[in-house]
Motif scaffolding. Structure first.
Motif, PDB file in Angstrom:
ATOM      1  N   TYR A 166       0.811  -1.214   0.000  1.00 47.10           N
ATOM      2  CA  TYR A 166       0.000   0.000   0.000  1.00 47.10           C
ATOM      3  C   TYR A 166       0.846   1.266   0.000  1.00 47.10           C
ATOM      4  O   TYR A 166       0.330   2.352  -0.241  1.00 47.10           O
ATOM      5  N   ARG A 167       2.106   1.113   0.286  1.00 51.66           N
ATOM      6  CA  ARG A 167       3.044   2.233   0.201  1.00 51.66           C
ATOM      7  C   ARG A 167       4.428   1.682  -0.076  1.00 51.66           C
ATOM      8  O   ARG A 167       4.718   0.510   0.202  1.00 51.66           O
TER       9      ARG A 167
ATOM     10  N   VAL B  50      -1.365  18.269   9.820  1.00 52.89           N
ATOM     11  CA  VAL B  50      -1.841  16.892   9.644  1.00 52.89           C
ATOM     12  C   VAL B  50      -1.860  16.162  10.979  1.00 52.89           C
ATOM     13  O   VAL B  50      -2.797  15.398  11.279  1.00 52.89           O
ATOM     14  N   LYS B  51      -0.854  16.383  11.818  1.00 51.22           N
ATOM     15  CA  LYS B  51      -0.840  15.757  13.148  1.00 51.22           C
ATOM     16  C   LYS B  51      -2.074  16.148  13.949  1.00 51.22           C
ATOM     17  O   LYS B  51      -2.705  15.309  14.591  1.00 51.22           O
TER      18      LYS B  51
ATOM     19  N   GLY C 126      -9.605   3.317  10.134  1.00 54.85           N
ATOM     20  CA  GLY C 126     -10.235   3.032   8.859  1.00 54.85           C
ATOM     21  C   GLY C 126     -10.710   4.263   8.118  1.00 54.85           C
ATOM     22  O   GLY C 126     -11.116   4.166   6.964  1.00 54.85           O
ATOM     23  N   SER C 127     -10.691   5.413   8.792  1.00 59.74           N
ATOM     24  CA  SER C 127     -11.101   6.648   8.114  1.00 59.74           C
ATOM     25  C   SER C 127      -9.877   7.326   7.523  1.00 59.74           C
ATOM     26  O   SER C 127      -8.747   6.843   7.651  1.00 59.74           O
ATOM     27  N   SER C 128     -10.083   8.483   6.893  1.00 59.59           N
ATOM     28  CA  SER C 128      -8.999   9.113   6.152  1.00 59.59           C
ATOM     29  C   SER C 128      -8.742  10.534   6.607  1.00 59.59           C
ATOM     30  O   SER C 128      -9.549  11.156   7.300  1.00 59.59           O
ATOM     31  N   VAL C 129      -7.582  11.039   6.204  1.00 57.49           N
ATOM     32  CA  VAL C 129      -7.280  12.463   6.249  1.00 57.49           C
ATOM     33  C   VAL C 129      -7.354  12.951   4.807  1.00 57.49           C
ATOM     34  O   VAL C 129      -6.656  12.422   3.933  1.00 57.49           O
ATOM     35  N   ARG C 130      -8.190  13.933   4.558  1.00 56.60           N
ATOM     36  CA  ARG C 130      -8.454  14.403   3.201  1.00 56.60           C
ATOM     37  C   ARG C 130      -7.758  15.734   2.955  1.00 56.60           C
ATOM     38  O   ARG C 130      -7.825  16.648   3.786  1.00 56.60           O
ATOM     39  N   LEU C 131      -7.094  15.854   1.811  1.00 60.07           N
ATOM     40  CA  LEU C 131      -6.448  17.094   1.401  1.00 60.07           C
ATOM     41  C   LEU C 131      -7.161  17.648   0.170  1.00 60.07           C
ATOM     42  O   LEU C 131      -7.241  16.956  -0.854  1.00 60.07           O
TER      43      LEU C 131
ATOM     44  N   SER D 210      -4.831   7.174   4.431  1.00 56.93           N
ATOM     45  CA  SER D 210      -4.791   6.649   5.793  1.00 56.93           C
ATOM     46  C   SER D 210      -3.922   7.583   6.633  1.00 56.93           C
ATOM     47  O   SER D 210      -2.806   7.930   6.229  1.00 56.93           O
ATOM     48  N   PRO D 211      -4.393   8.024   7.801  1.00 57.53           N
ATOM     49  CA  PRO D 211      -3.578   8.945   8.623  1.00 57.53           C
ATOM     50  C   PRO D 211      -2.199   8.392   8.942  1.00 57.53           C
ATOM     51  O   PRO D 211      -1.199   9.113   8.895  1.00 57.53           O
ATOM     52  N   HIS D 212      -2.134   7.094   9.261  1.00 57.10           N
ATOM     53  CA  HIS D 212      -0.862   6.462   9.614  1.00 57.10           C
ATOM     54  C   HIS D 212       0.106   6.480   8.434  1.00 57.10           C
ATOM     55  O   HIS D 212       1.282   6.846   8.573  1.00 57.10           O
ATOM     56  N   TYR D 213      -0.386   6.089   7.265  1.00 59.08           N
ATOM     57  CA  TYR D 213       0.470   6.066   6.085  1.00 59.08           C
ATOM     58  C   TYR D 213       0.931   7.479   5.713  1.00 59.08           C
ATOM     59  O   TYR D 213       2.085   7.690   5.337  1.00 59.08           O
ATOM     60  N   LEU D 214       0.013   8.425   5.802  1.00 60.04           N
ATOM     61  CA  LEU D 214       0.363   9.797   5.441  1.00 60.04           C
ATOM     62  C   LEU D 214       1.403  10.359   6.397  1.00 60.04           C
ATOM     63  O   LEU D 214       2.387  10.978   5.966  1.00 60.04           O
ATOM     64  N   MET D 215       1.241  10.142   7.693  1.00 62.51           N
ATOM     65  CA  MET D 215       2.185  10.689   8.666  1.00 62.51           C
ATOM     66  C   MET D 215       3.569  10.071   8.523  1.00 62.51           C
ATOM     67  O   MET D 215       4.576  10.761   8.670  1.00 62.51           O
ATOM     68  N   ASP D 216       3.632   8.769   8.235  1.00 66.34           N
ATOM     69  CA  ASP D 216       4.935   8.130   8.025  1.00 66.34           C
ATOM     70  C   ASP D 216       5.666   8.779   6.858  1.00 66.34           C
ATOM     71  O   ASP D 216       6.869   9.061   6.925  1.00 66.34           O
TER      72      ASP D 216
END
Length: 431
Positions: free
Chosen positions: A172-173, A284-285, A294-299, A336-342
């Motif tokens: 996924y990444r 974003v943090k 399971g939810s998202s952070v949307r840009l 995904s917040p986790h993937y985006l923050m990484d």
């Protein structure tokens, strides 16, 4: 065996070695931690036929000897000892640990049944500890934790002359980091080693900026994966080791051929957002605090800004805007917040220019070896990020992989040594 050793040094050394002990040893003997006292000092080690750890520390040795004791129990004991010098005595079948008023007696395990630690005869090269630890921290989080697919649980370590490339993915990444190093003359000009990601992260804990790390190998190059591809080491008995500051960590390589990841990168992207690095990461943090599992952070990109949004249904919503230079037709994407923050955290390091500054000749030396707390690895304290540092997000549609990179200033091209490709969350991408 009879030795006297400083309490903090012993506790730290035992804790570091104990991290490599198997949680569920196939044989009870493999739960042991080997103690060897000689005129050269005190050596602590462990080996379970897959991973080995060894550390040498100063100690006053009045009587040399060897003993094998339960490793995790010794780690618990040494961590709880009072601040006095520690005396260790081995007589018959017991090891006595005395520290001020505290005294413990451990029943030893049979040393003759313990496996011999592996030797890695081939020096592959040296690299600055700070640079390699930083690279591992940028890439290893992207490796899969699904043991049913062992190949993607590793970090693909590729050698190209004077360049190392680290690659990791969980489907996924995909994270890629390149850095310079000093190769030894006897190693192939190009080779691939698939290293367990957990061991790579543990190795990073022993690395310090300015202290060279010796990278060692055992094995022969196998058949090349294809034209212009580095040879992979035969994994039947192939191993890799990292040695620095009196510590050595080795591991067997993962068998199998790594995915052909370069084909995952789109040839071009239709949309591009260029944003100030620090304000973006901090926004974003904050917004991600309300994003449920399971939810998202949307840009969403607009005129000169990007709006960052997240929500937990029926509980909370968050929204924040950050300046952005944007070009393209698609204006929104969700992750995904986790993937985006990484990805943003690693790109922030690239945007600071720290990885290039950390690379050295490998000739510096440092006697002391310590550990610093970090996110799964111990590198130098995070360097200051310049105000002009930028993070670039490139994407084509809300359903195709997006690319995250970092640059040191507005208008600058992204740093070429770090790339993070991530799949968006489709569920909310069009909401």
């Amino acid at each position: 065996m009879r030795i006297i050793v400083e309490r903090d040094a012993l506790a730290e050394a035992v804790a570091w070695v104990a991290r490599s002990l198997p949680s569920r040893p196939v044989l009870p003997i493999l739960s042991g931690l080997l103690i060897e006292a000689s005129t050269g000092g005190l050596t602590l080690s462990c080996f379970d036929y897959e991973v080995s750890a060894r550390i040498v520390l100063d100690a006053e040795v009045t009587e040399p000897g060897t003993a094998l004791v339960p490793g995790r129990l010794l780690a618990e004991i040494t961590r709880s000892l009072p601040s006095y010098p520690v005396e260790m005595d081995h007589e018959k079948d017991d090891v006595t640990v005395t520290c001020g008023p505290a005294s413990f007696t451990l029943v030893t395990l049979p040393v003759k049944e313990y496996p011999r630690l592996p030797e890695l005869p081939l020096l592959a090269g040296t690299v600055d500890g700070g640079a390699l630890a930083t690279a591992i921290g940028q890439v290893a989080p992207a490796a899969s934790r699904d043991d049913t697919l062992p190949v993607i649980t590793g970090v693909n370590l590729e050698i190209y002359d004077d360049t190392l490339r680290l690659v990791a993915t969980d489907r996924y990444r995909l994270a890629i980091r390149e850095l310079g190093w000093n190769p030894a003359h006897q190693v192939p000009a190009a080779a691939t080693l698939l290293v367990p990601a957990k061991t790579m992260s543990d190795a990073a804990r022993m690395m310090l900026p300015g202290t060279p790390v010796r990278v060692m190998m055992r094995g022969e190059p196998g058949r090349a994966a294809g034209a212009n591809q580095p040879d992979s080491l035969r994994a039947a008995d192939a191993m890799i080791g990292f040695e620095s500051g009196g510590r050595r960590l080795t591991t067997r390589l993962i068998a199998g051929e790594y995915i052909k990841y370069m084909s995952r990168f789109p040839e071009e992207f239709g949309s591009c957002g260029d944003m100030p690095a620090i304000p973006l990461v901090e926004a974003v943090k904050r917004v991600a605090l309300v994003a449920e599992r399971g939810s998202s952070v949307r840009l969403s990109f607009g005129h000169g800004k990007v709006t960052i949004e997240a929500a937990t249904e029926g509980q909370a919503r968050a929204r924040e805007t950050v300046d952005a230079d944007f070009a393209g037709e698609e204006t929104a994407i969700a992750f995904s917040p986790h993937y985006l923050m990484d990805g943003l955290a690693a790109a922030l390091i690239a945007a600071s220019g720290a990885p290039d500054k950390a690379q050295g000749s490998g000739k510096a030396d440092q006697a002391d070896q310590g550990e610093q707390a970090g996110q799964g690895q111990n590198a130098e304290k995070a360097p200051p990020v310049p105000d002009e540092a930028r993070i670039r997000l490139q994407f084509t549609s809300p359903t195709k992989p997006a690319l995250i990179t970092g640059s040191t200033g507005k208008g600058d091209e992204p740093a070429p040594d770090y790339r993070y490709l991530v799949v968006p969350l489709r569920a909310l991408a069009g909401a």
